[in-house]
Enzyme design. Structure first.
Site, PDB file in Angstrom:
ATOM      1  CE  LYS A 150       8.377  39.679  18.570  1.00 45.49           C
ATOM      2  NZ  LYS A 150       8.158  39.842  17.149  1.00 45.49           N
ATOM      3  CD  GLU A 201       1.058  33.970  15.630  1.00 42.71           C
ATOM      4  OE1 GLU A 201       1.952  34.163  14.803  1.00 42.71           O
ATOM      5  OE2 GLU A 201       0.936  32.926  16.277  1.00 42.71           O
ATOM      6  CG  ASP A 234      11.300  33.707  23.840  1.00 44.47           C
ATOM      7  OD1 ASP A 234      10.867  34.425  22.909  1.00 44.47           O
ATOM      8  OD2 ASP A 234      10.549  33.150  24.643  1.00 44.47           O
ATOM      9  CG  HIS A 235      11.433  35.551  17.897  1.00 45.56           C
ATOM     10  ND1 HIS A 235      10.700  34.398  18.006  1.00 45.56           N
ATOM     11  CD2 HIS A 235      10.584  36.469  17.394  1.00 45.56           C
ATOM     12  CE1 HIS A 235       9.475  34.608  17.583  1.00 45.56           C
ATOM     13  NE2 HIS A 235       9.368  35.864  17.202  1.00 45.56           N
ATOM     14  NE  ARG A 283      20.950  15.749   4.147  1.00 46.83           N
ATOM     15  CZ  ARG A 283      19.946  15.119   4.712  1.00 46.83           C
ATOM     16  NH1 ARG A 283      20.181  14.124   5.535  1.00 46.83           N
ATOM     17  NH2 ARG A 283      18.706  15.458   4.494  1.00 46.83           N
ATOM     18  CG  HIS A 333       7.176  33.644  21.952  1.00 47.01           C
ATOM     19  ND1 HIS A 333       8.534  33.511  21.960  1.00 47.01           N
ATOM     20  CD2 HIS A 333       6.771  33.105  20.775  1.00 47.01           C
ATOM     21  CE1 HIS A 333       8.926  32.905  20.843  1.00 47.01           C
ATOM     22  NE2 HIS A 333       7.871  32.645  20.114  1.00 47.01           N
ATOM     23  CG  ASP A 360       4.332  27.483  18.393  1.00 50.22           C
ATOM     24  OD1 ASP A 360       5.529  27.310  18.093  1.00 50.22           O
ATOM     25  OD2 ASP A 360       3.583  28.289  17.785  1.00 50.22           O
ATOM     26  CE  LYS A 399       0.416  29.569  15.233  1.00 49.24           C
ATOM     27  NZ  LYS A 399       1.537  30.488  15.091  1.00 49.24           N
ATOM     28  CE  LYS A 431       9.025  28.344  20.032  1.00 40.02           C
ATOM     29  NZ  LYS A 431       8.120  28.469  18.875  1.00 40.02           N
TER      30      LYS A 431
HETATM   31  C1  BG6 Z   1       7.206  31.429  16.866  1.00 33.94           C
HETATM   32  C2  BG6 Z   1       6.098  30.413  16.828  1.00 33.94           C
HETATM   33  O1  BG6 Z   1       8.094  31.152  17.914  1.00 33.94           O
HETATM   34  O2  BG6 Z   1       6.637  32.727  17.063  1.00 33.94           O
HETATM   35  C3  BG6 Z   1       5.096  30.745  15.734  1.00 33.94           C
HETATM   36  O3  BG6 Z   1       6.653  29.124  16.582  1.00 33.94           O
HETATM   37  C4  BG6 Z   1       4.604  32.162  15.880  1.00 33.94           C
HETATM   38  O4  BG6 Z   1       4.009  29.835  15.754  1.00 33.94           O
HETATM   39  C5  BG6 Z   1       5.770  33.140  16.030  1.00 33.94           C
HETATM   40  O5  BG6 Z   1       3.848  32.479  14.720  1.00 33.94           O
HETATM   41  C6  BG6 Z   1       5.282  34.535  16.382  1.00 33.94           C
HETATM   42  O6  BG6 Z   1       6.360  35.416  16.338  1.00 33.94           O
HETATM   43  P1  BG6 Z   1       6.145  36.932  15.892  1.00 33.94           P
HETATM   44  O7  BG6 Z   1       7.487  37.560  16.077  1.00 33.94           O
HETATM   45  O8  BG6 Z   1       5.690  36.883  14.462  1.00 33.94           O
HETATM   46  O9  BG6 Z   1       5.089  37.487  16.799  1.00 33.94           O
END
Ligand code: BG6
Length: 510
Positions: A205, A239, A200-201, A63, A263, A258, A364, A171
């Protein structure tokens, strides 16, 4: 350390996997965080490595009023901060930047989509398009509908075998099963399922992909990979950082939505699935979804006994800096009941794994930053060595480290030379040290695959549906009238709420 690889024995699967076709990549949310931190650095690295076809174009849709030059300059700055390979190679950046343009538009303005359609029809544009939704999830369906109305969807349009228009969706995919189903319906009304790529990233990996190779390209693991030999499986994605500036989103999501829904569930599927018949996307996705279907429908009481939820209180992070109380983080409700830690003990009721506890844990503000899968094998009978070690021998543990220090460790017992004693040792393989290979970022692989039309590393709608079944039942148990799972407070920088020992035993409950 010298390479341990026998190159003559390696077989290259990359040709088949990576054949990206030229496309116009349209990024919705082009001025947002994800674009700056992940998507554009990934495109730059694909360009730098010669993977992005030269005819590729990038159109940023957002935008904010920006000129093409301002758009490119902002991205260059982010790329120089966030690309995992530094310093940047100017020629590669310039070559990419020359193919980038900006389109100012509101996500809900049909005229903006008409302008986009016009631009895509231009003579310098490739015939294919990849629409990347790096926007807030409430808008996924909205954008899909506008794209479709502008004639850019694919549901019911046959583009033929050689052309494509694909939709890449980030996501979270819905906030529960019902909303995910509604979103699936909307997207499928606009795009054919084969053209929808749900990210889903974690699947991008390298070490996550390696789970398939480890299990099915070796003959030593698979015969042991069952309830006959495995005592328990732990999947930890923990984390060290707090939620920082993401309170607005996170306080409405929580750790189960989340992290577990996507994941951790994906890591679970790849660890527990049966060998697929082929490496074709549907073959792999079919086996993954069977794992999720084999998770029983637990009742409220059982789920409460099988789960822990916690929230961090103020403490010191591993970098020595203070982490505030979760409820004091920006945009978090002062009386928030959102969990920042979840542990869950589930079973997969099939012939291979019935009775084996799978313990998923994520949180976290903990005392470490790591993603690992730990497979503990049954203890050997100790009678022979009773004199050395009492009546218990340490079990063999296979640890698969997803990140950081990607690699694998196998713990085993050996005799101490010169003494009648046993000691625990491990065989280890550290990806980066031992191979020195280039480690692409997850987004590089995922974008290249979306351009290639390979959906193996993307989620099918039934996978997200089954994952929501698990998370919905958990949320329902936590907040049911007779449930009210306690929210355990844990100190930031600490190890989090302890897992009950009984979970680690077969059939164990809290
Ligand atoms: C994301 C979550 O999908 O994945 C985050 O929304 C999280 O909360 C993150 O920190 C973790 O991804 P990675 O690749 O840093 O382990």
């Amino acid at each position: 350390m010298p390479s341990i690889r026998d190159e003559s024995a390696s077989c290259d699967l990359s040709e088949a996997a990576l054949s990206p076709a030229p496309a116009a990549i349209v990024i919705f949310g082009a001025t947002g965080d994800l674009t700056h931190r992940k998507i554009v650095p990934a495109l730059y690295n694909l360009e730098r490595n010669g993977i992005l076809p030269p005819e590729t174009k990038v159109i940023g849709f957002a935008r904010r009023p920006l000129s093409d030059a301002e758009f490119r300059d902002g991205l260059r700055e982010s790329c120089s901060k966030f690309s995992h390979i530094q310093p940047m190679v100017s020629e590669a950046w310039d070559a990419l930047a020359a193919r980038m343009s900006y389109l100012e538009g509101d996500l809900e303005d049909p005229m903006a989509y008409a302008r986009l359609a016009l631009r895509l029809a231009g003579p310098d544009m490739p015939p294919n398009a990849l629409f990347y939704l790096a926007i807030s999830p409430e808008q996924f369906g909205v954008v899909a509908r506008y794209l479709d109305s502008a004639g850019l969807g694919t549901a019911g349009h046959d583009l033929g075998e050689t052309r494509f228009r694909r939709l890449v969706v980030e996501k979270p995919f819905g906030r529960d099963r019902e909303s995910a189903r509604a979103l699936t319906k909307t997207l499928q009304e606009c795009f054919a399922e084969r053209d929808i790529f749900r990210i889903d990233h974690y699947l991008g990996k390298e070490t996550v992909q390696n789970l398939l190779y480890l299990r099915f390209a070796n003959s030593i693991f698979e015969p042991l990979w069952s309830r006959n030999h495995i005592e328990s499986v732990e999947i930890d994605v923990v984390e060290s950082g707090g939620i920082g500036t993401r309170g607005g989103y996170y306080d409405h999501a929580g750790a189960a939505r989340d992290m577990i829904q996507n994941h951790l569930v994906q890591l679970l599927c790849l660890t527990a699935m049966e060998p697929p018949a082929t490496l074709a996307p549907e073959s792999i996705r079919e086996e993954k979804v069977k794992v999720l279907k084999a998770i029983p429908d637990y009742g409220v009481r059982e789920l409460l006994a099988r789960s822990l939820r916690g929230q961090y209180a103020a403490g010191k992070g591993i970098d020595g800096k203070s982490i505030p109380d979760y409820r004091g983080e920006p945009k978090v409700a002062p009386d928030s009941k959102t969990e920042t830690f979840v542990a869950l003990n589930i079973e997969i009721e099939n012939w291979r794994f019935a009775g084996v506890p799978f313990i998923l844990r994520t949180g976290k503000a903990l005392d470490r930053q790591e993603s690992v899968i730990r497979i503990t094998f049954k203890r050997p009978p100790a009678t022979l060595f009773a004199g050395f070690c009492g009546d218990r021998l340490a079990p063999n543990v296979l640890t698969i480290r997803i990140q950081p220090d990607e690699g694998m460790f196998l713990g085993f017992n050996a005799k101490v030379p010169g003494a009648a004693r046993l000691t625990a040792n491990d065989l280890h393989f550290a990806y980066r040290e031992d191979t020195g290979d280039y480690f692409p970022e997850a987004y590089e692989r995922l974008i290249a695959d979306a351009l290639s039309g390979d959906s193996t590393l993307f989620l099918r709608s039934d996978e997200t549906d089954e994952a929501w079944r698990l998370v919905d039942s958990l949320e329902a148990a936590w907040f049911s009238a007779d449930g009210q799972a306690p929210l355990l407070s844990y100190e930031a920088g600490g190890s989090g709420p302890p897992i009950p020992r009984v979970w680690f035993r077969q059939g164990g409950r809290g």
